[in-house]
Design an enzyme around this catalytic site. Structure first.
Site, PDB file in Angstrom:
ATOM      1  N   HIS A 196       3.348   6.529   0.367  1.00 54.68           N
ATOM      2  CA  HIS A 196       4.737   7.155   0.209  1.00 54.68           C
ATOM      3  C   HIS A 196       4.814   7.987  -1.205  1.00 54.68           C
ATOM      4  O   HIS A 196       5.860   8.717  -1.342  1.00 54.68           O
ATOM      5  CB  HIS A 196       5.880   6.267   0.472  1.00 54.68           C
TER       6      HIS A 196
ATOM      7  N   ARG B  31       8.637  -3.542   1.600  1.00 56.83           N
ATOM      8  CA  ARG B  31       9.846  -3.140   0.973  1.00 56.83           C
ATOM      9  C   ARG B  31      11.075  -4.078   1.029  1.00 56.83           C
ATOM     10  O   ARG B  31      11.809  -4.236  -0.181  1.00 56.83           O
ATOM     11  CB  ARG B  31      10.370  -1.598   1.390  1.00 56.83           C
TER      12      ARG B  31
ATOM     13  N   ARG C 100       2.781   8.125  16.322  1.00 51.20           N
ATOM     14  CA  ARG C 100       3.295   9.366  15.428  1.00 51.20           C
ATOM     15  C   ARG C 100       2.628  10.613  15.773  1.00 51.20           C
ATOM     16  O   ARG C 100       1.687  10.597  16.312  1.00 51.20           O
ATOM     17  CB  ARG C 100       2.910   8.767  13.996  1.00 51.20           C
TER      18      ARG C 100
ATOM     19  N   ASP D  74       0.822  -0.988  -0.029  1.00 51.43           N
ATOM     20  CA  ASP D  74       0.032  -0.004   0.104  1.00 51.43           C
ATOM     21  C   ASP D  74       1.044   1.146   0.106  1.00 51.43           C
ATOM     22  O   ASP D  74       0.416   2.321   0.167  1.00 51.43           O
ATOM     23  CB  ASP D  74      -0.826   0.070   1.452  1.00 51.43           C
TER      24      ASP D  74
ATOM     25  N   GLY E 299       9.328  -2.156   7.533  1.00 48.61           N
ATOM     26  CA  GLY E 299      10.081  -1.123   7.504  1.00 48.61           C
ATOM     27  C   GLY E 299      11.116  -0.910   6.181  1.00 48.61           C
ATOM     28  O   GLY E 299      10.793  -1.690   5.353  1.00 48.61           O
TER      29      GLY E 299
ATOM     30  N   TYR F 284       0.756   2.536  14.672  1.00 51.22           N
ATOM     31  CA  TYR F 284       2.030   3.524  14.372  1.00 51.22           C
ATOM     32  C   TYR F 284       2.081   4.676  15.107  1.00 51.22           C
ATOM     33  O   TYR F 284       1.179   5.541  14.991  1.00 51.22           O
ATOM     34  CB  TYR F 284       2.230   3.621  12.980  1.00 51.22           C
TER      35      TYR F 284
ATOM     36  N   LYS G 171      -0.246  -4.974  13.908  1.00 46.17           N
ATOM     37  CA  LYS G 171       1.304  -4.703  12.900  1.00 46.17           C
ATOM     38  C   LYS G 171       2.012  -3.678  13.890  1.00 46.17           C
ATOM     39  O   LYS G 171       1.315  -2.543  13.654  1.00 46.17           O
ATOM     40  CB  LYS G 171       0.890  -4.607  11.555  1.00 46.17           C
ATOM     41  N   ILE G 172       3.318  -3.965  14.357  1.00 53.10           N
ATOM     42  CA  ILE G 172       3.881  -2.954  14.960  1.00 53.10           C
ATOM     43  C   ILE G 172       5.268  -3.252  14.495  1.00 53.10           C
ATOM     44  O   ILE G 172       5.872  -4.069  14.017  1.00 53.10           O
ATOM     45  CB  ILE G 172       3.923  -3.372  16.498  1.00 53.10           C
ATOM     46  N   LYS G 173       5.908  -1.937  14.843  1.00 51.51           N
ATOM     47  CA  LYS G 173       7.499  -1.843  14.318  1.00 51.51           C
ATOM     48  C   LYS G 173       8.215  -2.616  15.479  1.00 51.51           C
ATOM     49  O   LYS G 173       7.825  -2.596  16.739  1.00 51.51           O
ATOM     50  CB  LYS G 173       7.840  -0.307  14.605  1.00 51.51           C
TER      51      LYS G 173
HETATM   52  P1  FBP Z   1       7.063  -2.230   4.673  1.00 47.57           P
HETATM   53  O1  FBP Z   1       7.552  -3.427   4.998  1.00 47.57           O
HETATM   54  O2  FBP Z   1       7.364  -1.640   3.356  1.00 47.57           O
HETATM   55  O3  FBP Z   1       7.526  -1.151   5.681  1.00 47.57           O
HETATM   56  O4  FBP Z   1       5.489  -2.006   4.544  1.00 47.57           O
HETATM   57  C1  FBP Z   1       4.774  -1.968   6.068  1.00 47.57           C
HETATM   58  C2  FBP Z   1       3.694  -0.854   6.037  1.00 47.57           C
HETATM   59  O5  FBP Z   1       3.248  -0.977   7.230  1.00 47.57           O
HETATM   60  C3  FBP Z   1       3.025  -0.661   4.942  1.00 47.57           C
HETATM   61  O6  FBP Z   1       1.645  -1.284   4.858  1.00 47.57           O
HETATM   62  C4  FBP Z   1       2.810   0.668   4.844  1.00 47.57           C
HETATM   63  O7  FBP Z   1       2.511   1.389   3.681  1.00 47.57           O
HETATM   64  C5  FBP Z   1       4.115   1.268   5.279  1.00 47.57           C
HETATM   65  O8  FBP Z   1       4.855   0.238   6.001  1.00 47.57           O
HETATM   66  C6  FBP Z   1       3.944   2.485   6.069  1.00 47.57           C
HETATM   67  O9  FBP Z   1       5.210   3.039   6.293  1.00 47.57           O
HETATM   68  P2  FBP Z   1       5.465   4.530   7.170  1.00 47.57           P
HETATM   69  O10 FBP Z   1       6.097   3.753   8.542  1.00 47.57           O
HETATM   70  O11 FBP Z   1       6.643   5.059   6.298  1.00 47.57           O
HETATM   71  O12 FBP Z   1       4.149   5.089   7.437  1.00 47.57           O
END
Ligand code: FBP
Length: 262
Positions: free
Chosen positions: A26, A228, A144, A21, A200, A142, A173-175
């Site tokens: 982006h 990515r 932010r 997405d 990421g 996320y 879904k978390i960092k």
């Molecule tokens: P990636 O593995 O490319 O980071 O994708 C995960 C994702 O959550 C996508 O679904 C979303 O488009 C993107 O990361 C959001 O990125 P950002 O953290 O820059 O908002």
């Protein structure tokens, strides 16, 4: 949680999802090249890589989803053009997502944003509609906005995981926090909500990325939702196979090192 909502990508103990997405989030010139600007290229990776699910916005799903991998439709989205406190509003209904073949829906909540209440309320309605239709609601949580000083600290990531539980998400879904021990606190805070590490930006080396994935799995994550680091890779299927060995076969990263390109 009712069994019916446990679609295959959540039912099997572990899971690997492909996210695409970023064209909306982006813009095409940030993340895409001549290959992966084509959604068909990514749909093909999802099939050939044996992903448990593929995540599209509705427009991409309408034109490029082939039905061969479970579909998760992102229900909200935003561009990265407006600055300031992030707000991502719903752009697709649960009903429409299901009509496209969705087996799950996704929604991004910017925890800590000044607009957090709007996203909480919208996700609340979506979660109820999804559960009425017996499909899971996955929350991208996320942290932010100006109030968030460190979006990958142990405390902040655990807060994101906990918010997913409190708001009724089936998966979060978390960092990644950067190490397995601190990420395990987030997994505990999620209280049984399935935790997916968010991929990421493309990591400097394959090894660096695989170590993050391994760390999150060791901490009790259900899997990975990646974009990515797979579809920007020179060989997305080779990368996917490495991920599969870590996620589904519990292989240590060391076992894969001889086959990694730097
Ligand atoms: P990636 O593995 O490319 O980071 O994708 C995960 C994702 O959550 C996508 O679904 C979303 O488009 C993107 O990361 C959001 O990125 P950002 O953290 O820059 O908002």
């Amino acid at each position: 949680m009712k069994g019916e909502r446990m679609e295959a990508f959540l039912r099997s103990g572990r899971s690997l999802l492909l996210a695409y997405d970023q064209g909306l989030e982006h813009g095409p010139s940030t993340d895409f090249d001549e290959r992966n600007v084509d959604p068909g290229f990514v749909m093909d990776i999802a099939v050939k890589g044996g992903f448990n699910g593929v995540v599209f916005q509705k427009g991409v799903a309408e034109r490029f989803y082939t039905g061969k991998v479970p579909l998760i439709v992102k229900l909200n989205g935003k561009s990265n053009i407006p600055k300031g406190e992030p707000l991502s509003r719903q752009v697709c209904s649960v009903e429409y997502a299901v009509s496209l073949g969705a087996k799950g829906v996704g929604y991004t909540i910017y925890l800590g944003s000044a607009h957090e209440p709007e996203m909480f309320a919208e996700f609340g309605r979506i979660q109820e509609e999804a559960h009425e239709r017996n499909i899971p609601a996955i929350a991208w949580v996320y942290p932010r906005g100006a109030a968030v000083t460190n979006d990958t600290s142990k405390e902040t990531v655990a807060y994101a995981a906990r918010a997913a539980l409190e708001l009724g998400a089936d998966a979060a879904k978390i960092k990644y926090t950067g190490d397995s021990a601190s990420f395990s606190w987030a997994v505990k805070a999620a209280g049984g909500v399935k935790v997916f590490m968010s991929g990421g930006p493309k990591a400097p080396t394959d090894e660096a990325f695989l170590r993050q994935v391994k760390g999150s799995m060791d901490a009790g994550a259900t899997g990975l939702a990646v974009g990515r680091n797979v579809w920007q890779h020179n060989d997305p299927i080779v990368m996917t196979n490495h991920l599969r060995q870590i996620i589904f076969e519990n292989k240590p990263v060391e076992a894969l090192l001889p086959s990694l390109t730097v």
